[in-house]
Design a protein around this motif. Structure first.
Motif, PDB file in Angstrom:
ATOM      1  N   GLN A  49       0.832  -1.198   0.000  1.00 40.56           N
ATOM      2  CA  GLN A  49       0.000   0.000   0.000  1.00 40.56           C
ATOM      3  C   GLN A  49       0.870   1.253   0.000  1.00 40.56           C
ATOM      4  O   GLN A  49       2.036   1.222   0.380  1.00 40.56           O
ATOM      5  CB  GLN A  49      -0.984  -0.009   1.180  1.00 40.56           C
ATOM      6  N   SER A  50       0.265   2.353  -0.411  1.00 39.99           N
ATOM      7  CA  SER A  50       1.025   3.583  -0.644  1.00 39.99           C
ATOM      8  C   SER A  50       1.638   4.169   0.618  1.00 39.99           C
ATOM      9  O   SER A  50       2.558   4.973   0.545  1.00 39.99           O
ATOM     10  CB  SER A  50       0.137   4.629  -1.323  1.00 39.99           C
ATOM     11  N   THR A  87      -2.319   1.241  -4.287  1.00 36.11           N
ATOM     12  CA  THR A  87      -1.149   0.436  -4.628  1.00 36.11           C
ATOM     13  C   THR A  87      -0.399   0.949  -5.857  1.00 36.11           C
ATOM     14  O   THR A  87       0.681   0.442  -6.171  1.00 36.11           O
ATOM     15  CB  THR A  87      -1.558  -1.018  -4.913  1.00 36.11           C
ATOM     16  N   SER A  89       1.087   4.309  -7.751  1.00 33.21           N
ATOM     17  CA  SER A  89       1.412   5.734  -7.614  1.00 33.21           C
ATOM     18  C   SER A  89       0.921   6.564  -8.797  1.00 33.21           C
ATOM     19  O   SER A  89       0.830   7.791  -8.708  1.00 33.21           O
ATOM     20  CB  SER A  89       2.928   5.915  -7.455  1.00 33.21           C
TER      21      SER A  89
END
Length: 236
Positions: A49-50, A87, A89
């Motif tokens: 995850q980011s 997930t 960018s």
């Protein structure tokens, strides 16, 4: 023998594997299961995850309620889950409400099933009687893997996939699945959950952004529940 409020059968060794994100819903569920006397094993997930802010708060919850807590590293699968702002960018995190079509950008394909598969496998390995996660009714419009139909189908698949290895009363517990977020907040207030030690924001900054889908839903839930919101928001 009857069943506890969350669905764990009374009289059983009450060992439950909980998917703990560090968010409000799974944190309230951790406190509720602990209050019901369950022996908790909590699994949090790094799935690429980011941001990892939520995992910090998962550790806080696990330390508070007690039990086993492990972070499962699935970070390498992020490249396989493109197209989601969580997930990928290249995909912007949308502002708005969960009912907005823009929130589709936050869907991670099959995320809950992936996490539940790991949780079920661990549950079978340690002899747990259930796995649990914090899906609630507010998730239904945009997240298919938070709907009752998914839970029913998934539980049936688990029984087939683990036939002969599961406790006969094994269950996938989703006690909040018909509750709105405000009701989850009310339940958390009843249990004395420290809401400041939960994380919802999709953007993962020093403070909640206040405008992404989870922030909007969080603010609305506290307001509707008439519970003081301790969250620090960047906007508003």
């Amino acid at each position: 023998m009857g069943y506890g409020p969350s669905g764990v059968k009374a009289g059983k060794p009450r060992k439950v594997v909980l998917v703990l994100s560090g968010g409000l819903d799974s944190t309230v569920l951790a406190h509720r299961l602990r209050a019901e006397g369950c022996d908790l094993t909590m699994l949090s997930f790094n799935y690429g995850q980011s941001h990892r802010r939520e995992l910090e708060f998962a550790w806080r919850t696990a330390a508070r309620v007690g039990g086993v807590h492990r972070v499962v590293n699935l970070g390498t699968i992020a490249d396989l889950l493109s197209g989601s702002s969580l997930t990928d960018s290249a995909v912007a995190t949308p502002d708005g409400h969960y009912s907005d079509a823009s929130m589709r950008a936050t869907v991670v394909p099959n995320r809950n099933a992936i996490m539940l598969d790991v949780a079920v496998a661990h549950a079978v390995a340690i002899g747990a009687v259930a796995v649990a996660y914090g899906a609630h009714a507010g998730d239904h419009p945009i997240y298919p893997d938070c709907r009752p139909s998914f839970v029913a189908a998934y539980e049936q698949m688990v029984r087939v996939a683990n036939q002969g290895f599961l406790d006969p009363d094994f269950a996938v517990l989703t006690p909040f699945i018909t509750m709105h977020k405000s009701e989850v907040v009310a339940e958390g207030a009843r249990l004395g959950v420290p809401f400041a030690d939960t994380w919802s924001c999709y953007r993962g900054g020093a403070r909640h952004c206040g405008t992404c889908g989870t922030c909007v839903e969080r603010r609305e839930a506290f307001s509707v529940a008439n519970v003081a919101d301790p969250t620090e928001y960047k906007v508003g």
